[in-house]
Design a protein around this motif. Sequence first.
Motif, PDB file in Angstrom:
ATOM      1  N   GLU A  10       0.801  -1.228   0.000  1.00  0.00           N
ATOM      2  CA  GLU A  10       0.000   0.000   0.000  1.00  0.00           C
ATOM      3  C   GLU A  10       0.833   1.277   0.000  1.00  0.00           C
ATOM      4  OE1 GLU A  10      -3.642   2.156   2.428  1.00  0.00           O
ATOM      5  OE2 GLU A  10      -3.187   0.040   2.809  1.00  0.00           O
ATOM      6  N   ARG A  55     -10.557   2.456   9.106  1.00  0.00           N
ATOM      7  CA  ARG A  55      -9.744   1.263   8.868  1.00  0.00           C
ATOM      8  C   ARG A  55     -10.619   0.246   8.148  1.00  0.00           C
ATOM      9  NH1 ARG A  55     -10.433   1.843  14.175  1.00  0.00           N
ATOM     10  NH2 ARG A  55      -8.313   2.535  14.491  1.00  0.00           N
ATOM     11  N   PRO A  56     -10.009  -0.703   7.470  1.00  0.00           N
ATOM     12  CA  PRO A  56     -10.796  -1.715   6.753  1.00  0.00           C
ATOM     13  C   PRO A  56     -11.703  -2.509   7.696  1.00  0.00           C
ATOM     14  CG  PRO A  56      -8.486  -1.810   6.100  1.00  0.00           C
ATOM     15  CD  PRO A  56      -8.570  -0.878   7.285  1.00  0.00           C
ATOM     16  N   ASP A  57     -12.776  -3.029   7.152  1.00  0.00           N
ATOM     17  CA  ASP A  57     -13.675  -3.883   7.932  1.00  0.00           C
ATOM     18  C   ASP A  57     -12.880  -5.031   8.541  1.00  0.00           C
ATOM     19  OD1 ASP A  57     -15.910  -2.388   7.358  1.00  0.00           O
ATOM     20  OD2 ASP A  57     -16.542  -3.653   5.683  1.00  0.00           O
ATOM     21  N   TYR A  70     -10.782  -4.826  10.978  1.00  0.00           N
ATOM     22  CA  TYR A  70      -9.574  -4.359  11.650  1.00  0.00           C
ATOM     23  C   TYR A  70      -9.960  -3.648  12.938  1.00  0.00           C
ATOM     24  CZ  TYR A  70      -6.401  -5.377   7.787  1.00  0.00           C
ATOM     25  OH  TYR A  70      -5.640  -6.010   6.845  1.00  0.00           O
TER      26      TYR A  70
END
Length: 179
Positions: free
Chosen positions: A42, A70-72, A74
């Motif tokens: 990333e 934040r991403p699901d 996390y």
Amino acid sequence: MPELSPPTVRVHRSFVAAMAEFRAEGRGSSGDDTMIGAELREFGSRWAVPEDFAAYVDWLRSQALEDSPRPDGYVPSTSLWWIQDDDYLGRLAIRHRLTPHLREAGGHIGYDVRPSARRRGHATAMLRAALPVAHGLGIESALLTCDVDNVASRKVIEANGGVFEDQRGGMLRFWVPTA
């Protein structure tokens, strides 16, 4: 003497060199689901630019806040770097709580030592220094996991009081007291 530090731009040059070492050992590929692997994919192409590295450091620090995006799946996590003067030696992340996935593999704390700094006791010292931080986050006993064939990581966990719980798939699971 090395110490834990919040991520800092002070170690920029050394951090970039460390990430090159991780890449050289194959980290960052699409199949690398570690913290280092995901961040190499990333952010890695932008770390050389000082302003972009500073933005990365700010992002990493923000991940400790409950309301940061934040991403699901996390959870908030506190990242700490193991540094000596301006040299980046390694890092760890303390995940503030466990998800079902982290309970199986990942645990509360994950760590990495740069390849050129391994086999010098840094991982053991870094984890030891992080346990009071985890305790301060309300984690009484931290779950740590390692691959079944990762003898070095197992020794680090056991040296810090890790008590083996079980093996799930290819992962060993240990509970480490934080106080």
